[in-house]
Motif scaffolding. Sequence first.
Motif, PDB file in Angstrom:
ATOM      1  N   SER A 190      -1.309  10.476 -11.627  1.00  0.00           N
ATOM      2  CA  SER A 190      -1.979  10.015 -10.410  1.00  0.00           C
ATOM      3  C   SER A 190      -2.959  11.056  -9.882  1.00  0.00           C
ATOM      4  N   ILE A 191      -2.645  12.339 -10.051  1.00  0.00           N
ATOM      5  CA  ILE A 191      -3.577  13.394  -9.644  1.00  0.00           C
ATOM      6  C   ILE A 191      -4.879  13.263 -10.410  1.00  0.00           C
ATOM      7  N   ILE A 192      -4.773  13.045 -11.713  1.00  0.00           N
ATOM      8  CA  ILE A 192      -5.967  12.920 -12.557  1.00  0.00           C
ATOM      9  C   ILE A 192      -6.807  11.738 -12.102  1.00  0.00           C
ATOM     10  N   HIS A 193      -6.182  10.595 -11.923  1.00  0.00           N
ATOM     11  CA  HIS A 193      -6.933   9.403 -11.523  1.00  0.00           C
ATOM     12  C   HIS A 193      -7.484   9.534 -10.102  1.00  0.00           C
ATOM     13  N   SER A 194      -6.754  10.210  -9.227  1.00  0.00           N
ATOM     14  CA  SER A 194      -7.241  10.410  -7.862  1.00  0.00           C
ATOM     15  C   SER A 194      -8.484  11.291  -7.853  1.00  0.00           C
ATOM     16  N   ALA A 195      -8.480  12.359  -8.656  1.00  0.00           N
ATOM     17  CA  ALA A 195      -9.639  13.248  -8.714  1.00  0.00           C
ATOM     18  C   ALA A 195     -10.860  12.507  -9.231  1.00  0.00           C
ATOM     19  N   VAL A 196     -10.657  11.684 -10.253  1.00  0.00           N
ATOM     20  CA  VAL A 196     -11.777  10.919 -10.805  1.00  0.00           C
ATOM     21  C   VAL A 196     -12.267   9.885  -9.792  1.00  0.00           C
ATOM     22  N   MET A 197     -11.336   9.193  -9.136  1.00  0.00           N
ATOM     23  CA  MET A 197     -11.732   8.203  -8.132  1.00  0.00           C
ATOM     24  C   MET A 197     -12.489   8.853  -6.987  1.00  0.00           C
ATOM     25  N   ALA A 198     -12.053  10.032  -6.561  1.00  0.00           N
ATOM     26  CA  ALA A 198     -12.752  10.727  -5.482  1.00  0.00           C
ATOM     27  C   ALA A 198     -14.186  11.027  -5.893  1.00  0.00           C
ATOM     28  N   GLY A 199     -14.376  11.432  -7.153  1.00  0.00           N
ATOM     29  CA  GLY A 199     -15.734  11.685  -7.643  1.00  0.00           C
ATOM     30  C   GLY A 199     -16.587  10.430  -7.637  1.00  0.00           C
ATOM     31  N   ILE A 200     -15.989   9.302  -8.006  1.00  0.00           N
ATOM     32  CA  ILE A 200     -16.726   8.026  -7.988  1.00  0.00           C
ATOM     33  C   ILE A 200     -17.061   7.629  -6.555  1.00  0.00           C
ATOM     34  N   PHE A 201     -16.093   7.742  -5.656  1.00  0.00           N
ATOM     35  CA  PHE A 201     -16.327   7.415  -4.255  1.00  0.00           C
ATOM     36  C   PHE A 201     -17.437   8.287  -3.666  1.00  0.00           C
ATOM     37  N   ALA A 202     -17.465   9.568  -4.076  1.00  0.00           N
ATOM     38  CA  ALA A 202     -18.466  10.492  -3.531  1.00  0.00           C
ATOM     39  C   ALA A 202     -19.879  10.047  -3.859  1.00  0.00           C
ATOM     40  N   GLY A 203     -20.046   9.256  -4.913  1.00  0.00           N
ATOM     41  CA  GLY A 203     -21.364   8.763  -5.282  1.00  0.00           C
ATOM     42  C   GLY A 203     -21.724   7.438  -4.642  1.00  0.00           C
ATOM     43  N   MET A 204     -20.867   6.917  -3.761  1.00  0.00           N
ATOM     44  CA  MET A 204     -21.127   5.624  -3.127  1.00  0.00           C
ATOM     45  C   MET A 204     -21.605   5.869  -1.698  1.00  0.00           C
ATOM     46  N   ASN A 239      -2.839   4.892 -11.340  1.00  0.00           N
ATOM     47  CA  ASN A 239      -3.240   5.003 -12.739  1.00  0.00           C
ATOM     48  C   ASN A 239      -3.194   3.614 -13.362  1.00  0.00           C
ATOM     49  N   GLU A 240      -3.466   3.523 -14.660  1.00  0.00           N
ATOM     50  CA  GLU A 240      -3.522   2.210 -15.300  1.00  0.00           C
ATOM     51  C   GLU A 240      -2.180   1.495 -15.294  1.00  0.00           C
ATOM     52  N   ASN A 241      -1.078   2.263 -15.343  1.00  0.00           N
ATOM     53  CA  ASN A 241       0.238   1.645 -15.464  1.00  0.00           C
ATOM     54  C   ASN A 241       0.813   1.200 -14.129  1.00  0.00           C
ATOM     55  N   ALA A 242       0.573   1.990 -13.077  1.00  0.00           N
ATOM     56  CA  ALA A 242       1.067   1.675 -11.732  1.00  0.00           C
ATOM     57  C   ALA A 242       2.545   1.318 -11.753  1.00  0.00           C
ATOM     58  N   ALA A 243       3.331   2.129 -12.449  1.00  0.00           N
ATOM     59  CA  ALA A 243       4.779   1.902 -12.520  1.00  0.00           C
ATOM     60  C   ALA A 243       5.485   3.186 -12.092  1.00  0.00           C
ATOM     61  N   PRO A 244       5.519   3.446 -10.780  1.00  0.00           N
ATOM     62  CA  PRO A 244       5.984   4.752 -10.302  1.00  0.00           C
ATOM     63  C   PRO A 244       7.479   4.820 -10.047  1.00  0.00           C
ATOM     64  N   GLU A 245       7.953   6.046  -9.874  1.00  0.00           N
ATOM     65  CA  GLU A 245       9.262   6.289  -9.290  1.00  0.00           C
ATOM     66  C   GLU A 245       8.994   6.938  -7.936  1.00  0.00           C
ATOM     67  N   TYR A 246       9.646   6.428  -6.891  1.00  0.00           N
ATOM     68  CA  TYR A 246       9.344   6.922  -5.549  1.00  0.00           C
ATOM     69  C   TYR A 246      10.532   6.700  -4.635  1.00  0.00           C
ATOM     70  N   ASP A 247      10.475   7.324  -3.470  1.00  0.00           N
ATOM     71  CA  ASP A 247      11.536   7.204  -2.473  1.00  0.00           C
ATOM     72  C   ASP A 247      11.362   5.870  -1.745  1.00  0.00           C
ATOM     73  N   ARG A 248      12.207   4.934  -2.064  1.00  0.00           N
ATOM     74  CA  ARG A 248      12.043   3.578  -1.534  1.00  0.00           C
ATOM     75  C   ARG A 248      12.365   3.494  -0.039  1.00  0.00           C
ATOM     76  N   ASP A 249      13.290   4.295   0.434  1.00  0.00           N
ATOM     77  CA  ASP A 249      13.616   4.277   1.863  1.00  0.00           C
ATOM     78  C   ASP A 249      12.415   4.743   2.684  1.00  0.00           C
ATOM     79  N   THR A 250      11.766   5.826   2.235  1.00  0.00           N
ATOM     80  CA  THR A 250      10.583   6.306   2.944  1.00  0.00           C
ATOM     81  C   THR A 250       9.465   5.281   2.871  1.00  0.00           C
ATOM     82  N   ALA A 251       9.289   4.669   1.695  1.00  0.00           N
ATOM     83  CA  ALA A 251       8.251   3.651   1.540  1.00  0.00           C
ATOM     84  C   ALA A 251       8.465   2.501   2.521  1.00  0.00           C
ATOM     85  N   GLN A 252       9.721   2.064   2.648  1.00  0.00           N
ATOM     86  CA  GLN A 252      10.013   0.957   3.566  1.00  0.00           C
ATOM     87  C   GLN A 252       9.762   1.364   5.012  1.00  0.00           C
ATOM     88  N   ALA A 253      10.126   2.596   5.354  1.00  0.00           N
ATOM     89  CA  ALA A 253       9.913   3.073   6.723  1.00  0.00           C
ATOM     90  C   ALA A 253       8.427   3.124   7.057  1.00  0.00           C
TER      91      ALA A 253
END
Length: 381
Positions: free
Chosen positions: A233-247, A341-355
């Motif tokens: 996600s860091i890799i894709h975020s950095a690339v997306m930020a670069g694309i956004f910067a050109g808009m 990222n392309e897969n979008a299949a993360p592991e994350y803290d579901r309680d925090t996400a719900q909150a």
Amino acid sequence: MNGPQRSDGAALNRWRLVLGKNAQDQMPLEGGPKLARMDDALDFLYSREAGPDVRDDIPRERQGGSGASQLTVARWLSEVRQLFPQETAEVLQRHALDRYHLTELLTDREVLEKMEPDQALLETILSLKGMMKGDVLEAARRIVRRVVEELTKKMRSQVQRSALGKLDRNSRSNVHSLRNLDIRRTIRKNLAHYDRDQQRLVLEQIYFNGRARRYNPWRVILAVDESGSMLPSIIHSAVMAGIFAGMPMLDTRLIIFDTAVVDLSGRVDDPVQTLMSVQLGGGTNIAGALRYCESLITAPHHTMVVLVSDLCEGGPRQNLYGVCRDIIESGARLIALTALNENAAPEYDRDTAQALADLGAHVGAMTPEKLADFMAGVMRG
């Protein structure tokens, strides 16, 4: 009978390569020197499965000739790429790094330059770049740039197909008026056509500012968790930020954080520099990062704060919920992405996400294209 016999022989050879040199007495290889080289290359790597000293136990008479004992890491990598299909070579390369920790692959320039540049290698380089120095680090940087350029090309195409890309079509004004003239860009882009004899600048193309930046700028603040589990996600975020910067209709800020916060907005248009600045690992203070992001909000109703994190907060959860509530109540949009990222299949803290969702944040896992679509929907109101 020759056909079936040859087929059976090939199958036996494949099994023999799978079983390794320990099966040589019971199932000898039958073929030319290429098979022997394949056997040596596989043994060089997978003999480590039996322990670090396994090759010291091989009898001397079996180490002669072109055996695996004469392979260096550089030679092994060259052999693998010559002898095996590309997909197989990539698997062997990945096993060498992940399973057997052959870090020589990333600390020898010659070896590094022979490796197949892909996102998996990019992730490994970012994980181990602290071991690299001098010409090895420069070689790694070239590989990072090559892979990032490929990712950027692919992701920019996705964004252009998205609803956000359709919004961006208005970023270059069709009204070619003096008021919209971008004089600095026009001069800079035409400097190569300066006529020294006539001492004048020949304007082959004139550039105009888009109305989107002038009348409807949106600030997008990307806050990216740099813990090791978030690397894709860091890799894709950095690339997306670069694309956004050109808009032109977006004012993009990029923040990376663990327990400290680093503002990389000044280099947001260079994803390579961004990625080479990432320091993986450490704790996580999401609340502190979002509090910094809150300080960057100047026009809340035209601001999106995009948090990319597994939501595993290292500090008190109430601090995180408090700053999220403040951002949302200001009128800014808070988007919590558990993967980008392309897969979008993360592991994350579901309680925090719900909150966070209960507070009014948009929470989910998105591909870059879906994030662009979502942002377009927010901007359209």
